[in-house]
Motif scaffolding. Structure first.
Motif, PDB file in Angstrom:
ATOM      1  N   UNK A  53      -2.718   5.537 -40.385  1.00 44.96           N
ATOM      2  CA  UNK A  53      -2.970   4.304 -41.137  1.00 44.96           C
ATOM      3  C   UNK A  53      -3.546   3.220 -40.238  1.00 44.96           C
ATOM      4  N   UNK A 102       4.985 -10.258 -44.169  1.00 46.93           N
ATOM      5  CA  UNK A 102       5.225  -8.827 -44.317  1.00 46.93           C
ATOM      6  C   UNK A 102       5.314  -8.082 -42.981  1.00 46.93           C
ATOM      7  N   UNK A 103       4.728  -8.616 -41.923  1.00 47.99           N
ATOM      8  CA  UNK A 103       4.708  -7.860 -40.672  1.00 47.99           C
ATOM      9  C   UNK A 103       5.424  -8.617 -39.566  1.00 47.99           C
ATOM     10  N   UNK A 104       6.164  -7.866 -38.788  1.00 51.05           N
ATOM     11  CA  UNK A 104       6.811  -8.461 -37.631  1.00 51.05           C
ATOM     12  C   UNK A 104       6.848  -7.413 -36.528  1.00 51.05           C
ATOM     13  N   UNK A 154      12.905  -0.382 -37.060  1.00 49.27           N
ATOM     14  CA  UNK A 154      11.822   0.011 -37.957  1.00 49.27           C
ATOM     15  C   UNK A 154      10.856  -1.163 -37.990  1.00 49.27           C
ATOM     16  N   UNK A 155       9.690  -1.011 -37.362  1.00 46.30           N
ATOM     17  CA  UNK A 155       8.842  -2.180 -37.162  1.00 46.30           C
ATOM     18  C   UNK A 155       8.050  -2.577 -38.399  1.00 46.30           C
ATOM     19  N   UNK A 156       8.204  -1.889 -39.487  1.00 50.87           N
ATOM     20  CA  UNK A 156       7.364  -2.147 -40.651  1.00 50.87           C
ATOM     21  C   UNK A 156       6.273  -1.108 -40.682  1.00 50.87           C
ATOM     22  N   UNK A 157       5.620  -0.967 -41.837  1.00 55.67           N
ATOM     23  CA  UNK A 157       4.592   0.058 -41.929  1.00 55.67           C
ATOM     24  C   UNK A 157       3.247  -0.583 -42.206  1.00 55.67           C
ATOM     25  N   UNK A 158       2.210   0.138 -41.819  1.00 49.84           N
ATOM     26  CA  UNK A 158       0.857  -0.344 -42.045  1.00 49.84           C
ATOM     27  C   UNK A 158       0.365   0.264 -43.350  1.00 49.84           C
ATOM     28  N   UNK A 159      -0.086  -0.550 -44.290  1.00 47.14           N
ATOM     29  CA  UNK A 159      -0.554   0.010 -45.559  1.00 47.14           C
ATOM     30  C   UNK A 159      -1.800   0.850 -45.346  1.00 47.14           C
ATOM     31  N   UNK A 160      -1.994   1.850 -46.211  1.00 45.69           N
ATOM     32  CA  UNK A 160      -3.182   2.679 -46.051  1.00 45.69           C
ATOM     33  C   UNK A 160      -4.291   2.278 -47.014  1.00 45.69           C
ATOM     34  N   UNK A 212      11.073   6.547 -40.003  1.00 44.78           N
ATOM     35  CA  UNK A 212      10.505   6.827 -38.681  1.00 44.78           C
ATOM     36  C   UNK A 212      10.532   5.528 -37.895  1.00 44.78           C
ATOM     37  N   UNK A 232       3.948   8.293 -36.852  1.00 42.11           N
ATOM     38  CA  UNK A 232       3.450   8.705 -38.163  1.00 42.11           C
ATOM     39  C   UNK A 232       2.539   7.640 -38.773  1.00 42.11           C
ATOM     40  N   UNK A 233       2.533   6.435 -38.191  1.00 42.99           N
ATOM     41  CA  UNK A 233       1.708   5.338 -38.717  1.00 42.99           C
ATOM     42  C   UNK A 233       0.318   5.302 -38.094  1.00 42.99           C
TER      43      UNK A 233
END
Lengths: 343, 476
Positions: free
Chosen positions: B358, B439-441, B421-427, B405, B354-355
């Motif tokens: 983004x 913020x990201x890993x 949950x690997x983190x989300x990519x901002x849009x 997700x 779903x990412x």
């Protein structure tokens, strides 16, 4: 935040979720690809007002009309029932053999009438189902979401469950679609793996019908016969195409379909712009210079083709995409060879 | 008797004629074969080798490319490996890399240390009736090369003089984190002046310190991309040659003396340019028809804003070296031009599916300058989020009352699969929020066990769409 949809999770600021590792052996029944498919399906909206269906919508009748018709039908039915019992009584009075015979014929008539009505209802329901499938596919392809289309693929698989000719394609689809495909991609895969083969067959039906009408009108001696031929062949074509896509319309259903298509042709010009009609007519005029009948035949053939393509558009459970829209060009060039065959 | 002889003669003649016609036929087939050179471009660790391996494997097996039009329309016959057109450069050892990926336990191929190439012949049925009447089946030779991504960073040097390059490099070093990483080399620089005698041992010392600095840049947390010259990091066959003993010097005012340290370094820089960089470019990149630029967006997000900025600059600079433009019959005469470029965010399987939207939007944003420049030249550009080898599954889990997700796979260096949950990519453009330190890993993953055993090709994400964009029109 329990009903967070997939799309929402991209926005960080309000609900920041740090990276986290969850244990695989946690007793969580939802952690399966199948569940992920189901999870997203609640969020999407059904877009019933979009597309051709709305264009073809008939104006709403006032409440008085159905009430009047219903009353009339009830009266007729009651009168018929009285007549029938009266008939039975009279035939039993004259002879018991005649009475039994009349009763059997009466039962058969009533039974078949009920069966016909049920068939029509089922066929109309199937048409409605196709409409809703198409609306759903359309909204899925636009919404830029993920996960909901697998449920749609299942629904379509159920819809085509009894079709032996589509079973290999549906089986192959199950292998190609995976959890990484977005909704739009799944719809595109359904389109090219399952429906494109049907399109080819439907296209052949349209071509045959349009050649039939072209030749028949060119050869028929009277205008009245023309009308009859065109009407009969078009109705047959619509039924063929609808059956191919799984709509299986009855008599009443195909008339309904035909009516909707005519509305579409009139309102939207489903396949081509109005300009194309002029071009078709001009193309026909070359032949018309040789013979008016041939020219008329060609134009009738093209109209049949347009009706066929409109039927394809209305009966397809997934709307045509930009790159596989059916066009009249091939049919037009095919029809150009008809004068030679007839002469 | 005479009759018999004549008969024999006629038979021999017939045979010869048949053979000759056969040769003509084969020759005609060769002439009619199209060739397409695909440039797989990407900085270090962007996944070039794995991409090329997966591309070859998937085209040979053809079972996982439903979005390739030629396969969807059932016109694709088969693909075969052939020897590369350039007999002097080594063959891309596809079998070795595939064996690594499909071994048990599977592992990723080691970093590339040299150039290799391979030709893949694709057989298909052409669509146009005219072409089909001449040639019932057509062949497209696809040439791909693989090389260390470090070498790509040499390309911007082609248009620079030693003075420009020195100025530019020293300017870069003024900012953190480079300033700290290059402290020892900068200290050495403060002890020398360009007007010194050309001393070989001094040059060696400077080059060694500069190389250490470049290695530090590469290894640092920020994972810097703009590391020039690339051969200092990955020397290939040039290790220890005098070609690699130079480093930037602060340009003084006015023209330095010819017989000086500056003169020596200048000469070696020019030699490096003409003997290493230009040769590499002319042999492998000058005649490209299509280009795919692989960008490890997730790695850059992990490394932070400095890395992202650096990558952006590096990418824009090295793409300027390629000839982009609109292809046509004229370009056949005037020289090759790249008429389609695909920017691909690799390792898309490291985030939930779903990412991907983004991820693609982020890539769009990162390469906007380079993309506009290429578009201006007339080439067609597209962007995509792909994974050459899909290592994870997207699953949905419940976490603290929220549906997440997540992805399921085996992180690099571990034995057991896990859900995370690997983190989300901002849009949006706000990539690094102020209040979050890291913020990201995004983790790297092991190739899944038993991958490719079903004989349908390596599982991938959108490799088919990438190939359709890059090759589709040549397979029509």
């Amino acid at each position: 935040m329990t009903n967070t949809s997939y799309q929402d999770m991209g926005r960080p600021a309000s609900a920041w979720q740090a990276p986290v590792e969850l244990d695989l052996h946690h007793p969580d029944p939802a952690a399966s690809p199948a569940a992920s498919a189901a999870a997203g399906s609640a969020g999407h909206q059904r877009n019933d007002t979009a597309g051709l269906v709305a264009l073809a919508a008939w104006p709403q009748w006032s409440w008085a009309v159905p009430a009047f018709l219903g009353g009339l039908a009830t009266l007729v039915l009651v009168a018929l029932a009285f007549d029938a019992t009266d008939l039975m009584g009279r035939s039993f009075a004259s002879s018991s053999v005649l009475g039994v015979l009349v009763t059997v014929v009466l039962a058969m008539t009533v039974g078949t009438a009920i069966k016909l009505a049920l068939d029509e209802m089922i066929s109309i329901r199937r048409l409605r189902h196709i409409d809703s499938l198409r609306a759903e596919a359309d909204s899925l392809a636009r919404a830029n979401g993920h996960g909901s289309a697998l449920a749609f693929a299942d629904t379509l698989g159920d819809f085509y469950a009894g079709r032996a000719d589509l079973a290999p394609a549906l089986h192959a689809l199950g292998h190609t679609v995976n959890d990484a495909h977005s909704d739009a991609e799944v719809i595109a895969l359904i389109d090219r793996q399952v429906l494109s083969a049907l399109d080819q067959r439907a296209y052949r039906c349209v071509l045959m019908a349009s050649r039939d009408t072209a030749i028949a009108t060119a050869l028929s001696p009277s205008a009245a016969l023309d009308v009859a031929i065109v009407l009969w062949r078009n109705l047959k074509l619509v039924r063929e195409v609808a059956t191919l896509y799984g709509a299986r319309p009855g008599q009443f259903g195909s008339w309904r379909l035909m009516r909707r298509m005519l509305a579409n042709l009139a309102v939207a010009g489903v396949t081509d712009s109005v300009g194309h009609v002029a071009i078709d007519a001009l193309g026909g005029s070359l032949a018309a210079a040789i013979s008016t009948r041939l020219g008329q035949g060609m134009i009738n053939g093209l109209l049949t083709a347009r009706i066929g393509i409109a039927a394809m558009t209305l009966c397809r459970p997934v709307g045509f995409s930009a790159d596989n829209k059916p066009n009249l060009r091939r049919i037009r060039s095919e029809l150009m060879s008809v004068p030679k065959e007839v002469l | 008797m005479k009759f018999l002889k004549w008969n024999q003669l006629a038979h021999v003649g017939e045979q010869a004629l048949g053979q000759a016609l056969g040769h003509v036929n084969v020759l005609a087939g060769r002439v009619m074969e199209g060739t397409l050179r695909l440039g797989v471009t990407g900085l270090r660790r962007s996944g070039k080798t794995v991409f090329v391996t997966s591309l070859i494997d998937n085209l040979i097996r053809g079972g996982r490319l439903p979005f390739m039009d030629v396969i969807a329309a059932n016109r694709f016959l088969a693909a075969r490996l052939r020897a590369g057109p350039d007999r002097t450069s080594p063959r891309f050892s596809y079998e070795k890399y595939l064996a690594a990926l499909t071994a048990s336990p599977p592992h990723w191929p080691a970093a590339t240390t040299g150039v290799s190439q391979l030709r893949l012949a694709l057989r298909f049925l052409p669509t146009s009736p005219l072409r089909r009447s001449i040639q019932p089946m057509a062949t497209l030779n696809l040439d791909v090369i693989d090389y260390p991504g470090e070498w790509l960073m040499d390309l911007p040097m082609l248009n620079q003089s030693y003075r420009d390059w020195s100025t530019h490099t020293l300017e870069l070093t003024e900012h953190q984190p480079r300033r700290q990483l290059g402290a020892r080399w900068l200290h050495w620089l403060s002890t020398v002046t360009p007007d010194l005698r050309p001393d070989e041992s001094l040059a060696r010392e400077g080059a060694a310190l500069y190389t250490d600095y470049l290695h530090a840049c590469r290894r640092s947390q920020s994972n810097l991309s703009l590391v020039q010259p690339g051969r200092f990091i990955e020397p290939g066959e040039l290790a220890g040659t005098p070609l690699l003993t130079f480093c930037p010097l602060p340009p003084g005012n006015g023209e330095p003396r010819a017989h000086s340290l500056w003169g020596l370094m200048n000469e070696r820089f020019e030699a490096y340019k003409s003997m290493v960089v230009r040769r590499f470019f002319v042999e492998h990149f000058a005649r490209l028809d299509r280009q795919i630029v692989l960008v490890d967006v997730l790695g850059m997000l992990n490394a932070g804003p400095a890395a992202l900025y650096d990558m952006r600059m590096a990418l824009t600079a090295c793409l300027e070296a390629f000839h982009h433009g609109r292809g046509g019959w004229l370009s056949r005469l005037t020289g090759h031009q790249i008429d389609r470029v695909l920017f691909a965010a690799t390792k898309a399987d490291h985030v939930a599916a779903s990412q991907h939207t983004n991820m693609r939007n982020l890539l769009d944003m990162l390469v906007s300058e380079a993309r506009n420049a290429i578009r201006f030249e007339g080439a067609t550009v597209d962007t995509l989020a792909l994974a050459a080898v899909k290592c994870t599954e997207t699953v949905t889990t419940e976490h603290q009352g929220r549906k997440l997700a997540c992805i399921q796979g085996t992180p690099l260096g571990r034995q057991r699969a896990t859900v995370l949950f690997p983190g989300s990519i901002p849009d949006g453009p706000d990539l690094f929020p102020e209040n979050v330190s890291q913020p990201y890993r995004f983790l790297d993953f092991e190739p899944p066990a038993g991958v490719g055993r079903d004989g349908r090709g390596l599982p991938n994400i959108r490799l088919d769409q990438a190939l359709n964009f890059l090759l589709g029109d040549h397979l029509a």
